[in-house]
Design an enzyme around this catalytic site. Structure first.
Site, PDB file in Angstrom:
ATOM      1  N   ILE A 156       0.833  -1.210   0.000  1.00 22.04           N
ATOM      2  CA  ILE A 156       0.000   0.000   0.000  1.00 22.04           C
ATOM      3  C   ILE A 156       0.869   1.263   0.000  1.00 22.04           C
ATOM      4  O   ILE A 156       0.651   2.190  -0.791  1.00 22.04           O
ATOM      5  CB  ILE A 156      -0.966   0.000   1.211  1.00 22.04           C
ATOM      6  CG1 ILE A 156      -1.934  -1.177   1.104  1.00 22.04           C
ATOM      7  CG2 ILE A 156      -1.736   1.328   1.301  1.00 22.04           C
ATOM      8  CD1 ILE A 156      -2.733  -1.472   2.356  1.00 22.04           C
ATOM      9  N   ARG A 236      -2.968   0.886  11.084  1.00 18.34           N
ATOM     10  CA  ARG A 236      -3.560   0.312  12.290  1.00 18.34           C
ATOM     11  C   ARG A 236      -3.562   1.349  13.409  1.00 18.34           C
ATOM     12  O   ARG A 236      -2.568   2.070  13.595  1.00 18.34           O
ATOM     13  CB  ARG A 236      -2.784  -0.926  12.760  1.00 18.34           C
ATOM     14  CG  ARG A 236      -3.079  -2.183  11.980  1.00 18.34           C
ATOM     15  CD  ARG A 236      -4.538  -2.637  12.176  1.00 18.34           C
ATOM     16  NE  ARG A 236      -4.858  -3.853  11.438  1.00 18.34           N
ATOM     17  CZ  ARG A 236      -5.411  -3.892  10.214  1.00 18.34           C
ATOM     18  NH1 ARG A 236      -5.684  -2.774   9.585  1.00 18.34           N
ATOM     19  NH2 ARG A 236      -5.694  -5.056   9.654  1.00 18.34           N
ATOM     20  N   GLU A 265     -10.926   0.686  17.919  1.00 20.52           N
ATOM     21  CA  GLU A 265     -11.955   1.180  17.000  1.00 20.52           C
ATOM     22  C   GLU A 265     -13.227   0.343  17.062  1.00 20.52           C
ATOM     23  O   GLU A 265     -14.299   0.822  16.680  1.00 20.52           O
ATOM     24  CB  GLU A 265     -11.425   1.208  15.560  1.00 20.52           C
ATOM     25  CG  GLU A 265     -11.106  -0.152  14.993  1.00 20.52           C
ATOM     26  CD  GLU A 265     -10.145  -0.088  13.817  1.00 20.52           C
ATOM     27  OE1 GLU A 265      -9.463   0.915  13.648  1.00 20.52           O
ATOM     28  OE2 GLU A 265     -10.083  -1.085  13.081  1.00 20.52           O
ATOM     29  N   HIS A 304     -12.614   2.241   9.590  1.00 21.57           N
ATOM     30  CA  HIS A 304     -11.826   1.153   8.982  1.00 21.57           C
ATOM     31  C   HIS A 304     -12.494   0.657   7.691  1.00 21.57           C
ATOM     32  O   HIS A 304     -12.887  -0.497   7.576  1.00 21.57           O
ATOM     33  CB  HIS A 304     -11.662   0.000   9.973  1.00 21.57           C
ATOM     34  CG  HIS A 304     -10.465  -0.864   9.645  1.00 21.57           C
ATOM     35  ND1 HIS A 304      -9.645  -1.379  10.608  1.00 21.57           N
ATOM     36  CD2 HIS A 304      -9.946  -1.291   8.463  1.00 21.57           C
ATOM     37  CE1 HIS A 304      -8.695  -2.083  10.028  1.00 21.57           C
ATOM     38  NE2 HIS A 304      -8.864  -2.048   8.731  1.00 21.57           N
ATOM     39  N   ALA A 306     -11.171   1.724   4.437  1.00 24.37           N
ATOM     40  CA  ALA A 306     -10.338   2.056   3.274  1.00 24.37           C
ATOM     41  C   ALA A 306     -10.350   0.929   2.232  1.00 24.37           C
ATOM     42  O   ALA A 306     -10.164   1.168   1.049  1.00 24.37           O
ATOM     43  CB  ALA A 306      -8.908   2.351   3.714  1.00 24.37           C
ATOM     44  N   PHE A 307     -10.587  -0.277   2.694  1.00 29.51           N
ATOM     45  CA  PHE A 307     -10.583  -1.438   1.780  1.00 29.51           C
ATOM     46  C   PHE A 307     -11.886  -1.538   0.995  1.00 29.51           C
ATOM     47  O   PHE A 307     -12.004  -2.329   0.061  1.00 29.51           O
ATOM     48  CB  PHE A 307     -10.446  -2.737   2.602  1.00 29.51           C
ATOM     49  CG  PHE A 307     -11.694  -3.003   3.404  1.00 29.51           C
ATOM     50  CD1 PHE A 307     -11.889  -2.368   4.610  1.00 29.51           C
ATOM     51  CD2 PHE A 307     -12.697  -3.817   2.910  1.00 29.51           C
ATOM     52  CE1 PHE A 307     -13.065  -2.545   5.328  1.00 29.51           C
ATOM     53  CE2 PHE A 307     -13.868  -3.998   3.611  1.00 29.51           C
ATOM     54  CZ  PHE A 307     -14.043  -3.356   4.827  1.00 29.51           C
TER      55      PHE A 307
HETATM   56  P1  NAI Z   1       2.831  -4.884   3.569  1.00 32.17           P
HETATM   57  O1  NAI Z   1       3.183  -6.032   4.451  1.00 32.17           O
HETATM   58  O2  NAI Z   1       2.878  -5.071   2.094  1.00 32.17           O
HETATM   59  O3  NAI Z   1       3.744  -3.624   3.928  1.00 32.17           O
HETATM   60  C1  NAI Z   1       4.024  -3.245   5.234  1.00 32.17           C
HETATM   61  C2  NAI Z   1       5.387  -2.621   5.220  1.00 32.17           C
HETATM   62  O4  NAI Z   1       5.637  -2.086   6.540  1.00 32.17           O
HETATM   63  C3  NAI Z   1       6.521  -3.601   4.925  1.00 32.17           C
HETATM   64  O5  NAI Z   1       7.330  -3.099   3.873  1.00 32.17           O
HETATM   65  C4  NAI Z   1       7.283  -3.683   6.245  1.00 32.17           C
HETATM   66  O6  NAI Z   1       8.683  -3.881   6.064  1.00 32.17           O
HETATM   67  C5  NAI Z   1       7.002  -2.327   6.823  1.00 32.17           C
HETATM   68  N1  NAI Z   1       7.201  -2.248   8.275  1.00 32.17           N
HETATM   69  C6  NAI Z   1       6.899  -3.141   9.235  1.00 32.17           C
HETATM   70  N2  NAI Z   1       7.241  -2.669  10.440  1.00 32.17           N
HETATM   71  C7  NAI Z   1       7.766  -1.440  10.231  1.00 32.17           C
HETATM   72  C8  NAI Z   1       8.296  -0.451  11.077  1.00 32.17           C
HETATM   73  N3  NAI Z   1       8.385  -0.620  12.390  1.00 32.17           N
HETATM   74  N4  NAI Z   1       8.743   0.696  10.522  1.00 32.17           N
HETATM   75  C9  NAI Z   1       8.685   0.894   9.188  1.00 32.17           C
HETATM   76  N5  NAI Z   1       8.198  -0.020   8.330  1.00 32.17           N
HETATM   77  C10 NAI Z   1       7.745  -1.172   8.846  1.00 32.17           C
HETATM   78  O7  NAI Z   1       1.357  -4.440   4.055  1.00 32.17           O
HETATM   79  P2  NAI Z   1       0.300  -3.586   3.253  1.00 32.17           P
HETATM   80  O8  NAI Z   1      -0.609  -4.500   2.531  1.00 32.17           O
HETATM   81  O9  NAI Z   1       0.978  -2.500   2.521  1.00 32.17           O
HETATM   82  O10 NAI Z   1      -0.538  -2.979   4.482  1.00 32.17           O
HETATM   83  C11 NAI Z   1      -0.032  -1.885   5.215  1.00 32.17           C
HETATM   84  C12 NAI Z   1      -0.918  -1.596   6.407  1.00 32.17           C
HETATM   85  O11 NAI Z   1      -2.254  -1.255   5.969  1.00 32.17           O
HETATM   86  C13 NAI Z   1      -1.089  -2.775   7.360  1.00 32.17           C
HETATM   87  O12 NAI Z   1      -1.040  -2.282   8.691  1.00 32.17           O
HETATM   88  C14 NAI Z   1      -2.468  -3.267   7.101  1.00 32.17           C
HETATM   89  O13 NAI Z   1      -2.997  -3.896   8.216  1.00 32.17           O
HETATM   90  C15 NAI Z   1      -3.195  -1.975   6.753  1.00 32.17           C
HETATM   91  N6  NAI Z   1      -4.402  -2.157   5.952  1.00 32.17           N
HETATM   92  C16 NAI Z   1      -5.483  -1.348   6.239  1.00 32.17           C
HETATM   93  C17 NAI Z   1      -6.635  -1.460   5.506  1.00 32.17           C
HETATM   94  C18 NAI Z   1      -7.824  -0.589   5.776  1.00 32.17           C
HETATM   95  O14 NAI Z   1      -8.919  -0.891   5.305  1.00 32.17           O
HETATM   96  N7  NAI Z   1      -7.666   0.504   6.513  1.00 32.17           N
HETATM   97  C19 NAI Z   1      -6.770  -2.470   4.437  1.00 32.17           C
HETATM   98  C20 NAI Z   1      -5.554  -3.217   4.182  1.00 32.17           C
HETATM   99  C21 NAI Z   1      -4.431  -3.062   4.934  1.00 32.17           C
END
Ligand code: NAI
Length: 338
Positions: A156, A236, A265, A304, A306-307
């Site tokens: 994302i 999150r 939330e 929550h 965004a998806f």
């Molecule tokens: P992803 O796993 O592809 O990317 C997450 C990135 O965060 C990775 O590159 C990882 O190395 C990095 N990361 C982990 N810990 C870190 C830290 N302490 N400092 C800096 N970088 C760190 O996940 P994706 O799919 O991009 O999702 C990102 C976030 O969005 C997740 O928290 C997920 O739960 C959330 N999300 C929210 C949605 C919504 O509807 N609001 C829907 C889908 C995902």
């Protein structure tokens, strides 16, 4: 095989009824989250081998112990911080999430929050609908030319960086693991977290929530940020200390926040009587704190979602169905803990 589905709306139930699970598999649907279903009802399904949930269900040891045959928890989401992974690993329960269903979907939404926040679109819209024509009252800020700090450049975050670049921003990024391609193509420059805090006009969170980064956006970190910074969080709620953010929004140190997620939330959707009946001090406390944040004029908050696009939901359900079919047929599927 019995699968219990929690956190289901009508659309989810219809989908899993229409797209059949393999022969012999039975599906049980609850609209509620697992923690909101009476224990005696859960005990009726103690033979369940798979559970499918959304982000609202929170597992505790005592809930998991109700299902001695459980072999799979399928979350219809990317994040899995609501699942006790060490317990699952110890008890050989696979945890399968949905990867890559909504990278553009969520990035677009995060940018939507940012545009609304900086240009006060929602505020002007609400005023006009209330009969107030205020042409010059809600002056916003351009995004073009600003410095955007992106924390987490996974699926994302990567797309968010590209959108920011397209809007003419300088994009600074931080991740535990660099995306070389993103840097090589000139979309971002990877810098330290402190540089992000110091230089960014806008900070957007796109990292996973882990034990290590719990509430890492706290009072001390906000103090390092530029006065007038905008914060976007579609990742999150646990990443931000809500009280610290509230204070900074009140003082104006943070000019505005676009939040699709906030800690606790799930209690945003409970009414006060239901909350009082839980007799949980934490729930009551966070209900008050979250309502204070919701009430701020410089906050845009959504529950929550965004998806939540037609295209993304289709991808989520198809991916969950594939996992459940693979599990039922004894085929391979990806687990985040086994
Ligand atoms: P992803 O796993 O592809 O990317 C997450 C990135 O965060 C990775 O590159 C990882 O190395 C990095 N990361 C982990 N810990 C870190 C830290 N302490 N400092 C800096 N970088 C760190 O996940 P994706 O799919 O991009 O999702 C990102 C976030 O969005 C997740 O928290 C997920 O739960 C959330 N999300 C929210 C949605 C919504 O509807 N609001 C829907 C889908 C995902």
């Amino acid at each position: 095989m019995k699968v219990i589905f929690f956190d289901t709306d009508r659309e989810t139930r219809d989908y899993f009824r229409r797209h059949k699970l393999p022969k012999g598999a039975t599906a049980v649907f609850f609209p509620e989250s697992i923690q909101d279903v009476p224990l005696e009802k859960l005990r009726e399904h103690k033979d369940a081998e798979a559970i499918s949930i959304f982000v609202y269900s929170r597992f505790t040891d005592n809930l998991l112990k109700l299902f001695p045959k459980l072999k799979l928890i399928n979350t219809r989401a990317t994040g899995y911080n609501n699942i006790d992974l060490p317990y699952c690993k110890k008890n050989k329960i696979a945890v399968a999430n949905v990867v890559g269903y909504g990278e553009t979907t969520v990035a677009e939404y995060a940018f939507g929050l940012l545009l609304d926040l900086t240009r006060k679109i929602g505020i002007s819209n609400a005023k006009l609908k209330a009969g107030i024509v205020d042409v010059l009252g809600d002056t916003g800020h351009d995004i073009n030319g600003k410095t955007v700090g992106v924390i987490g450049t996974g699926a994302i975050g990567r797309h968010f960086c590209k959108l920011a670049k397209g809007f003419g921003c300088t994009v600074l990024a931080y991740d535990l693991y660099k995306n070389e391609e993103l840097e090589k193509t000139g979309v971002v420059k990877y810098v330290s977290l402190d540089t992000i805090y110091k230089k960014s006009d806008i900070i957007s969170l796109h990292c996973n929530a882990t034990a290590d980064n719990y509430r890492f956006i706290n009072e001390a970190v906000i103090a390092k940020m530029k006065k007038g910074v905008y914060i976007i969080n579609t990742a999150r709620g646990e990443l931000i200390d809500t009280v610290a953010l509230y204070k900074a929004l009140k003082s104006g140190h943070v000019a505005g926040a676009g939040l699709d997620v906030i800690e606790h939330e799930n209690i945003l959707i409970k009414n006060d009587i239901d909350l009082a009946l839980t007799k949980s001090y934490d729930s009551l406390l966070y209900s008050v704190i979250n309502k204070m944040v919701v009430g701020l004029d410089n906050v845009i908050i959504t529950p929550h979602i965004a998806f939540n696009s037609v295209e993304a939901k289709e991808r989520i359900m198809a991916s969950s169905l594939n996992t459940l079919i693979a599990f039922a047929e004894g085929k391979e599927f990806k687990s985040v803990c086994l």
